[in-house]
Design a protein around this motif. Sequence first.
Motif: not given
Length: 156
Positions: A114-128
């Motif tokens: 879950l932590a890996l997915m949250r951090e990845t989602r955070k990075r992708r959302d911020a980039w976009l």
Amino acid sequence: MLTETTPHPSADSPDHQSTVAELSHDFRLANGRLARRLRQEKVDNELSAGQFSALGALFVQGPLTLRALSDHERVTPPSMSRTVNALVDAGLVHRAGSSEDGRKVELTATDAGLALMRETRKRRDAWLAQRVVALSHEQQRVLAQATVIMRELADS
């Protein structure tokens, strides 16, 4: 109704009329490039694209059986079993008997998954988001409309 050869306005130029086939091709290429670029915005790990996608499904959907996860990811159960084994070995997915049916195995993302997915989602959302905010209001409106259409295409 549009056919493969029916002209429609092109996104490249207001004067150019492309066919539905050309639009389909251009859309597929642009979508693939954006997807590849977004995949770069993730937590560093050794997961394959399939493993990451399966973990993402558990992150979004919650606990699933192997069959449900296979169906969701549109792969065979034996293929998903190999994917899940790798995720379990990595400590990202937990496998346990179903509380509803002891014969079934239920898969859940672990805290680490879950932590890996949250951090990845955070990075992708911020980039976009950084790129979307730079678009004009009209482009943002068109993107919102296109997002609805893309969901419909993906769900068809």
